[in-house]
Scaffold this motif. Structure first.
Motif, short mmCIF file in Angstrom:
data_model
loop_
_atom_site.label_atom_id
_atom_site.label_comp_id
_atom_site.label_asym_id
_atom_site.label_seq_id
_atom_site.Cartn_x
_atom_site.Cartn_y
_atom_site.Cartn_z
N GLY A 188 2.71 -113.44 -92.84
CA GLY A 188 3.61 -114.46 -91.95
C GLY A 188 4.89 -113.73 -91.53
N GLY A 189 5.42 -112.90 -92.61
CA GLY A 189 6.63 -112.29 -92.23
C GLY A 189 6.34 -111.30 -91.25
N ILE A 190 5.40 -110.58 -91.38
CA ILE A 190 4.93 -109.48 -90.50
C ILE A 190 4.96 -110.07 -88.98
CG2 ILE A 190 3.55 -107.59 -89.84
CD1 ILE A 190 3.03 -106.99 -92.79
N LEU A 191 4.16 -111.10 -89.04
CA LEU A 191 3.76 -111.65 -87.73
C LEU A 191 5.08 -112.42 -87.11
CD1 LEU A 191 0.38 -113.42 -88.45
CD2 LEU A 191 0.77 -111.46 -87.23
N GLY A 209 3.19 -95.48 -90.02
CA GLY A 209 3.76 -95.60 -91.32
C GLY A 209 5.16 -95.86 -91.18
N TYR A 210 5.95 -94.83 -90.37
CA TYR A 210 7.28 -94.92 -90.21
C TYR A 210 7.76 -96.23 -89.77
CZ TYR A 210 11.95 -93.37 -89.36
OH TYR A 210 13.30 -93.29 -89.02
N GLN A 211 6.98 -96.63 -88.55
CA GLN A 211 7.22 -97.87 -87.88
C GLN A 211 7.23 -99.10 -88.79
OE1 GLN A 211 4.78 -98.72 -84.57
NE2 GLN A 211 4.70 -96.63 -84.12
N PHE A 212 6.22 -99.21 -89.56
CA PHE A 212 6.15 -100.23 -90.81
C PHE A 212 7.40 -100.24 -91.81
CE2 PHE A 212 4.53 -101.80 -94.80
CZ PHE A 212 4.35 -103.27 -94.37
N ARG A 213 7.79 -99.12 -92.23
CA ARG A 213 8.85 -98.96 -93.34
C ARG A 213 9.96 -99.19 -92.84
NH1 ARG A 213 6.02 -94.17 -94.25
NH2 ARG A 213 7.76 -93.00 -93.48
N ARG A 214 10.40 -98.59 -91.50
CA ARG A 214 11.75 -98.58 -91.22
C ARG A 214 11.97 -99.71 -89.97
NH1 ARG A 214 15.12 -96.25 -94.55
NH2 ARG A 214 16.32 -95.89 -92.53
N ILE A 215 11.37 -100.22 -89.46
CA ILE A 215 11.37 -101.08 -88.45
C ILE A 215 10.79 -102.58 -88.61
CG2 ILE A 215 11.17 -101.52 -85.93
CD1 ILE A 215 11.09 -98.55 -85.67
N VAL A 216 9.50 -102.50 -88.97
CA VAL A 216 8.78 -103.89 -88.93
C VAL A 216 9.24 -104.50 -90.19
CG1 VAL A 216 6.61 -104.99 -89.08
CG2 VAL A 216 7.03 -103.08 -87.45
N PHE A 217 8.83 -103.97 -91.29
CA PHE A 217 8.98 -104.48 -92.80
C PHE A 217 10.25 -105.03 -92.97
CE2 PHE A 217 8.81 -104.65 -97.53
CZ PHE A 217 7.79 -105.55 -97.58
N PRO A 218 11.57 -104.16 -92.70
CA PRO A 218 12.69 -104.48 -92.89
C PRO A 218 13.10 -106.19 -92.24
CG PRO A 218 12.79 -102.23 -92.61
CD PRO A 218 11.69 -102.66 -92.32
N SER A 223 12.07 -113.29 -93.25
CA SER A 223 11.11 -114.32 -93.28
C SER A 223 10.48 -114.11 -94.65
CB SER A 223 10.02 -114.49 -92.24
OG SER A 223 9.24 -115.40 -92.36
N ILE A 224 10.03 -113.14 -95.34
CA ILE A 224 9.39 -112.98 -96.42
C ILE A 224 10.09 -113.36 -97.65
CG2 ILE A 224 8.41 -111.26 -98.19
CD1 ILE A 224 7.53 -109.82 -95.67
N THR A 225 11.57 -113.06 -97.69
CA THR A 225 12.28 -113.32 -98.97
C THR A 225 12.32 -114.76 -99.57
OG1 THR A 225 13.75 -111.50 -98.50
CG2 THR A 225 14.73 -113.06 -100.06
N PRO A 226 12.72 -115.78 -98.61
CA PRO A 226 12.66 -117.23 -99.08
C PRO A 226 11.56 -117.88 -99.54
CG PRO A 226 13.15 -117.23 -96.67
CD PRO A 226 13.14 -115.72 -97.27
N ASN A 227 10.45 -117.39 -98.83
CA ASN A 227 8.97 -117.98 -98.98
C ASN A 227 8.51 -117.19 -100.51
OD1 ASN A 227 8.81 -119.50 -96.92
ND2 ASN A 227 8.22 -117.55 -95.59
N TYR A 228 8.79 -115.75 -100.69
CA TYR A 228 8.40 -115.22 -101.85
C TYR A 228 9.25 -115.67 -102.93
CZ TYR A 228 6.53 -111.61 -104.91
OH TYR A 228 5.86 -111.19 -106.02
#
Length: 327
Positions: A188-191, A209-218, A223-228
């Motif tokens: 849900g956070g990635i979407l 891989g760089y897109q995910f680590r440095r742009i998408v995931f941060p 959104s992930i933090t409060p839910n997790y």
């Protein structure tokens, strides 16, 4: 028409002067809207809170002296250490597993998507206690485990009952269960990341891989933090189930002492309750600062910290007192 002799004509009343000064604006106070329902509800809640606090303090059934005796006993603290250890391992492994499952759900491979969906569906459907008990009796199904060629010879074999200690069973069971829920949180956070961010990263020719680590995931972490963290709080409380696989955590230690001292069951339960409240409160504080950290660049002003809120409240209160004194 003539007036009778001796009659006098009354002079008309003079109109008020147009330039007469109006009352000063400071004296024209706007009365706030009356809200009797709010005051009544507030009074009722305060009475209930005071009654509850009075019952906690004065009811001898709670045995607060025994609560103080058990709160820092070595048995309780040893169980607390096991709870923290199981929670830490399960949280890390569960989050890592959830990230892998979420990436599999978002993969273009139909096999990865199907396997990930099936795992999440199965683990969210089976109660956690069933998973723990199944793993605890896993040696009845597979007495030995081996590593080698699939469907071929085995290179290494070891006894499963010696490897699967109580701690290992508890951590694996909680991690498997946590990964299923964390996968949906991460997905849900990635979407939630704007599609334009993906397109901009792809236009720059950055590796996936760089897109995910440095742009998408941060960005997804907002959104992930409060839910997790909600999941993490649930994980802390779920560790009480490891008592059923012979691991004496915080709840298990209190349960064991309650069997030995049946007259102290209530204070022991209060000890467990207070320790869980402390743990979840610490996690909530960490959650606030993590959310505040990842809010940089997404909001114009960062949310105030509790200390800043207290300082602002005291400043507003002193300013209101000065205004009331000036009037």
């Amino acid at each position: 028409m003539s007036e009778p002799p001796g009659a006098t004509i009354a002079a008309p009343e003079a109109p008020p002067a147009a330039d007469e000064p109006s009352p000063p604006l400071a004296a024209q106070r706007v009365q706030p809207l009356r809200r009797p329902g709010r005051w009544i509800a507030t009074a009722v809640v305060l009475v209930l809170v005071v009654q509850f606090a009075h019952g906690l303090v004065t009811n001898p059934f709670y045995q607060w002296d025994r609560f103080g005796y058990w709160f820092l006993r070595p048995t309780i603290l040893d169980g607390l250490a096991i709870t923290l250890e199981v929670t830490a391992y399960s949280a890390v492994l569960g989050l890592l597993g959830g990230i892998l499952l979420a990436l599999a759900r978002l993969s273009k491979s139909p096999v990865l998507r199907a396997v990930s969906w099936t795992y999440v569906w199965a683990l969210r459907s089976v109660p956690l206690i069933v998973v723990l008990l199944f793993l605890y009796n896993f040696s009845a199904l597979y007495k030995t485990l081996s590593i080698g060629v699939p469907f071929g010879p085995a290179f290494f074999s070891f006894d499963e009952s010696k490897l699967a200690t109580d701690m290992v069973v508890a951590v694996i069971g909680l991690s498997l269960n946590e990964a299923a829920y964390a996968a949906e949180v991460v997905r849900g956070g990635i979407l939630s990341v704007d599609q334009g961010q993906h397109e901009a990263a792809a236009a720059l020719g950055l590796p996936k891989g760089y897109q995910f680590r440095r742009i998408v995931f941060p960005q997804a972490l907002r959104s992930i933090t409060p839910n997790y963290v909600n999941q993490l709080i649930g994980l802390i409380k779920s560790t009480s189930l490891v008592f059923y696989v012979s691991l004496l955590d915080l709840f298990g230690s209190a349960q064991s002492m309650g069997s030995t001292y049946p007259g102290d069951i209530v204070p022991l339960l209060l000890v467990v309750t207070v320790w869980y409240l402390i743990l979840t409160s610490v996690v909530s504080v960490v959650q606030f600062y993590v959310e505040r950290y990842y809010a940089r660049g997404a909001t114009r002003t960062l949310p105030p910290t509790p200390l800043q809120k207290l300082r602002t409240g005291l400043t507003d209160l002193s300013a209101r007192i000065r205004r009331e004194a000036a009037v």
